[in-house]
Design a protein around this motif. Structure first.
Motif, PDB file in Angstrom:
ATOM      1  N   THR A 137      13.884  -1.754  -2.465  1.00  0.00           N
ATOM      2  CA  THR A 137      13.055  -2.877  -2.656  1.00  0.00           C
ATOM      3  C   THR A 137      11.656  -2.350  -2.500  1.00  0.00           C
ATOM      4  OG1 THR A 137      12.969  -3.106  -0.230  1.00  0.00           O
ATOM      5  CG2 THR A 137      14.840  -4.397  -1.370  1.00  0.00           C
ATOM      6  N   TYR A 138      10.871  -3.306  -3.000  1.00  0.00           N
ATOM      7  CA  TYR A 138       9.344  -2.914  -2.827  1.00  0.00           C
ATOM      8  C   TYR A 138       8.957  -2.498  -1.272  1.00  0.00           C
ATOM      9  CZ  TYR A 138       7.610  -7.453  -1.278  1.00  0.00           C
ATOM     10  OH  TYR A 138       7.132  -8.594  -0.443  1.00  0.00           O
ATOM     11  N   GLU A 150       2.776  -0.749  -3.222  1.00  0.00           N
ATOM     12  CA  GLU A 150       2.574   0.763  -3.294  1.00  0.00           C
ATOM     13  C   GLU A 150       1.364   1.137  -3.976  1.00  0.00           C
ATOM     14  OE1 GLU A 150       6.280   2.977  -4.861  1.00  0.00           O
ATOM     15  OE2 GLU A 150       6.953   0.899  -5.445  1.00  0.00           O
ATOM     16  N   ALA A 151       0.789   0.340  -4.750  1.00  0.00           N
ATOM     17  CA  ALA A 151      -0.586   0.796  -5.422  1.00  0.00           C
ATOM     18  C   ALA A 151      -1.543   0.915  -4.099  1.00  0.00           C
ATOM     19  CB  ALA A 151      -0.720  -0.244  -6.153  1.00  0.00           C
ATOM     20  N   SER A 208      -9.632  -2.418  -0.229  1.00  0.00           N
ATOM     21  CA  SER A 208      -8.820  -2.107  -1.189  1.00  0.00           C
ATOM     22  C   SER A 208      -9.236  -2.865  -2.650  1.00  0.00           C
ATOM     23  CB  SER A 208      -7.377  -2.634  -0.959  1.00  0.00           C
ATOM     24  OG  SER A 208      -6.672  -2.473  -2.222  1.00  0.00           O
ATOM     25  N   GLN A 209      -9.280  -2.027  -3.686  1.00  0.00           N
ATOM     26  CA  GLN A 209      -9.948  -3.014  -4.993  1.00  0.00           C
ATOM     27  C   GLN A 209      -8.480  -3.202  -5.802  1.00  0.00           C
ATOM     28  OE1 GLN A 209     -13.328  -2.953  -5.727  1.00  0.00           O
ATOM     29  NE2 GLN A 209     -13.136  -2.247  -3.608  1.00  0.00           N
ATOM     30  N   ILE A 210      -7.242  -3.231  -5.149  1.00  0.00           N
ATOM     31  CA  ILE A 210      -6.125  -3.768  -5.615  1.00  0.00           C
ATOM     32  C   ILE A 210      -6.014  -5.069  -5.653  1.00  0.00           C
ATOM     33  CG2 ILE A 210      -3.536  -3.388  -5.751  1.00  0.00           C
ATOM     34  CD1 ILE A 210      -5.210  -0.756  -6.610  1.00  0.00           C
ATOM     35  N   ASN A 211      -5.772  -5.724  -6.621  1.00  0.00           N
ATOM     36  CA  ASN A 211      -5.606  -7.460  -6.671  1.00  0.00           C
ATOM     37  C   ASN A 211      -4.185  -7.394  -6.296  1.00  0.00           C
ATOM     38  OD1 ASN A 211      -5.145 -10.006  -7.330  1.00  0.00           O
ATOM     39  ND2 ASN A 211      -6.381 -10.234  -8.946  1.00  0.00           N
ATOM     40  N   THR A 212      -3.634  -8.053  -4.982  1.00  0.00           N
ATOM     41  CA  THR A 212      -2.154  -8.192  -4.735  1.00  0.00           C
ATOM     42  C   THR A 212      -1.966  -9.461  -4.818  1.00  0.00           C
ATOM     43  OG1 THR A 212      -3.016  -8.550  -2.450  1.00  0.00           O
ATOM     44  CG2 THR A 212      -2.598  -6.302  -3.141  1.00  0.00           C
ATOM     45  N   ASN A 213      -2.531 -10.468  -5.821  1.00  0.00           N
ATOM     46  CA  ASN A 213      -2.069 -11.696  -6.066  1.00  0.00           C
ATOM     47  C   ASN A 213      -0.744 -11.588  -7.069  1.00  0.00           C
ATOM     48  OD1 ASN A 213      -1.695 -14.375  -6.350  1.00  0.00           O
ATOM     49  ND2 ASN A 213      -3.707 -14.899  -7.311  1.00  0.00           N
ATOM     50  N   PRO A 214       0.471 -12.168  -6.271  1.00  0.00           N
ATOM     51  CA  PRO A 214       1.613 -11.995  -7.392  1.00  0.00           C
ATOM     52  C   PRO A 214       1.655 -13.164  -8.283  1.00  0.00           C
ATOM     53  CG  PRO A 214       2.125 -13.143  -5.076  1.00  0.00           C
ATOM     54  CD  PRO A 214       0.551 -12.763  -5.144  1.00  0.00           C
ATOM     55  N   GLU A 217      10.975  -1.532   1.026  1.00  0.00           N
ATOM     56  CA  GLU A 217      11.528  -0.133   1.464  1.00  0.00           C
ATOM     57  C   GLU A 217      10.658   0.990   0.645  1.00  0.00           C
ATOM     58  OE1 GLU A 217      15.595   0.013   0.577  1.00  0.00           O
ATOM     59  OE2 GLU A 217      15.956  -1.716   1.558  1.00  0.00           O
ATOM     60  N   ARG A 218      10.076   0.750  -0.444  1.00  0.00           N
ATOM     61  CA  ARG A 218       9.362   1.894  -1.066  1.00  0.00           C
ATOM     62  C   ARG A 218       7.892   2.003  -0.462  1.00  0.00           C
ATOM     63  NH1 ARG A 218      11.733  -0.565  -5.579  1.00  0.00           N
ATOM     64  NH2 ARG A 218      10.119  -1.806  -6.164  1.00  0.00           N
ATOM     65  N   VAL A 219       7.337   0.853   0.064  1.00  0.00           N
ATOM     66  CA  VAL A 219       5.956   0.946   0.775  1.00  0.00           C
ATOM     67  C   VAL A 219       6.497   1.892   2.270  1.00  0.00           C
ATOM     68  CG1 VAL A 219       4.260  -0.210   1.892  1.00  0.00           C
ATOM     69  CG2 VAL A 219       5.019  -0.813  -0.411  1.00  0.00           C
ATOM     70  N   VAL A 220       7.180   1.678   2.932  1.00  0.00           N
ATOM     71  CA  VAL A 220       7.627   1.970   3.949  1.00  0.00           C
ATOM     72  C   VAL A 220       7.884   3.363   4.023  1.00  0.00           C
ATOM     73  CG1 VAL A 220       8.814   2.143   5.985  1.00  0.00           C
ATOM     74  CG2 VAL A 220       8.279  -0.040   5.209  1.00  0.00           C
ATOM     75  N   GLN A 221       8.403   3.863   2.838  1.00  0.00           N
ATOM     76  CA  GLN A 221       9.029   5.483   2.841  1.00  0.00           C
ATOM     77  C   GLN A 221       7.713   6.273   2.337  1.00  0.00           C
ATOM     78  OE1 GLN A 221      11.580   5.209  -0.692  1.00  0.00           O
ATOM     79  NE2 GLN A 221      13.501   5.948   0.849  1.00  0.00           N
ATOM     80  N   LYS A 222       6.968   5.764   1.502  1.00  0.00           N
ATOM     81  CA  LYS A 222       5.734   6.317   0.988  1.00  0.00           C
ATOM     82  C   LYS A 222       4.764   6.440   2.020  1.00  0.00           C
ATOM     83  CE  LYS A 222       4.447   6.042  -3.335  1.00  0.00           C
ATOM     84  NZ  LYS A 222       3.941   5.589  -4.678  1.00  0.00           N
ATOM     85  N   ALA A 223       4.416   5.538   2.789  1.00  0.00           N
ATOM     86  CA  ALA A 223       3.522   5.527   3.926  1.00  0.00           C
ATOM     87  C   ALA A 223       4.063   6.533   4.847  1.00  0.00           C
ATOM     88  CB  ALA A 223       3.601   4.000   4.542  1.00  0.00           C
TER      89      ALA A 223
END
Length: 371
Positions: free
Chosen positions: A79-80, A47-48, A361-367, A82-88
């Protein structure tokens, strides 16, 4: 520039035809005919990251990992994914992923690891099967050169470090057209003997449509004789993982310290040290336990990958040093690879738009975090 044009460029780097069967690559969200205002390159689409794309007016996210991996039966935002797809969708943002296509690419994920580690004399660790095709066609003598050149121009006849490769056999072809035919040579209902050349070329499977289009455009016959065969030959430049060598061997401890520093990881999980020097190294970005036996088979001193389970380390069997550097860490330079490739390919991106840009992207996506 359209979304599909950017995808076409990315397919030059990593044709989607070489994606693994379990994967979900390609355009996952969005309209391929949409005009691109900006491109954001990321390892993962969270999402970020979508928020970052919105903020920077980027309506195309090029994401190494696919946000949609298995089927979605509902999009309710629970779910994360679904939220990503919705926002996109809500913000008209397209999402493209090339994941295992880039894993299998000669200039992809594993090449970057090799370059960072300084490994030379690189080879594919596990070549992908059935990636080479063979075309055989029969052409009248006077048209043979024109047909060959057309096939070469679209990439046919390339083998490793060589191109314009073909095999040609002279012979006599026969044919007789029926009443509905319109023969280029000879007459309807007449048995024709024609001096022909049998042309044989190999080509990468992702080029099949281009090869056939070229053949159909230049071949003179009304009915074009051709055969396509899938070969079992190993492809030298398509497959999972890579093997390379250091110019100078180093001790196991030196190697692990070098690996930790170079790959910017807080933790290297490794198998038992064998008191041997490290020179020949196999690498595989992402989850690579399936390639442990392959690394041993080629005589690698060490195998660098990620996501090894407890019992995977036993499989070293005092023959190799297994080094797990973390999934994110093994693929972290992929963003730079994709960004650099797109910047070189798109030198005049969106000249009429002041916001047109290609960003990392400047977002660190490492979980995963380490204490």
């Amino acid at each position: 520039m359209k979304v599909k044009e950017v995808i076409g460029l990315l397919e030059e780097l990593s044709p989607l035809a070489y994606s693994e069967g379990f994967d979900n690559t390609g355009l996952l969200v969005g309209d391929e005919n949409a005009d691109v205002s900006g491109i954001l390159v990321t390892l993962d689409t969270l999402e970020a990251v979508v928020d970052e794309a919105i903020e920077n007016n980027c309506n195309l996210i090029v994401s190494f990992h696919p946000i949609i991996f298995s089927g979605l039966k509902k999009i309710t935002g629970k779910t994360y994914v679904e939220r990503v797809v919705q926002k996109a969708i809500k913000n008209d943002i397209a999402i493209f992923s090339n994941h295992t296509a880039l894993d299998n690419s000669w200039n992809g994920v594993n090449t970057i690891i090799c370059e960072k580690l300084g490994l030379k004399n690189r080879k594919v660790l596990i070549p992908q099967n059935e990636t080479i095709k063979k075309l055989i066609t029969f052409v009248p003598n006077e048209s043979a050169e024109k047909v060959r050149n057309a096939l070469f121009e679209v990439g046919g006849g390339s083998i490793g470090n060589y191109d314009n490769c073909s095999f040609n056999i002279n012979g006599i072809g026969t044919f007789k057209g029926n009443n509905d035919s319109n023969p280029v040579l000879g007459l309807k209902g007449e048995l024709r003997f024609e001096e022909e050349v049998q042309i044989g070329i190999t080509f990468a499977k992702h080029l099949q449509n281009k090869v056939l289009k070229a053949l159909f455009e230049v071949h003179p016959y009304e009915e074009i004789p051709y055969e396509i065969i899938t070969l079992e030959n190993h492809n030298q430049q398509i497959g999972m993982g890579m093997i390379g060598e250091f110019e100078t061997k180093m001790s196991e401890t030196e190697f692990l310290k070098f690996l930790k520093t170079t790959m910017k990881t807080d933790c290297v999980r490794h198998s038992k040290l064998l008191n041997k020097h490290i020179k020949k190294v196999a690498v595989l970005g992402g989850s690579g336990s399936f390639a442990i036996d392959a690394a041993k088979k080629v005589g690698a001193d060490a195998f660098v990958s990620a996501d090894f389970k407890y019992h995977d380390f036993f499989r070293a069997e005092n023959a190799i040093v297994l080094a797990d550097i973390g999934h994110y860490e093994s693929e972290q330079y992929t963003k730079d690879l994709l960004h650099s490739f797109l910047k070189k390919k798109i030198t005049n991106f969106a000249p009429s738009l002041s916001t047109g840009k290609i960003l990392i992207s400047q977002i660190n996506t490492n979980p995963i975090s380490y204490l």
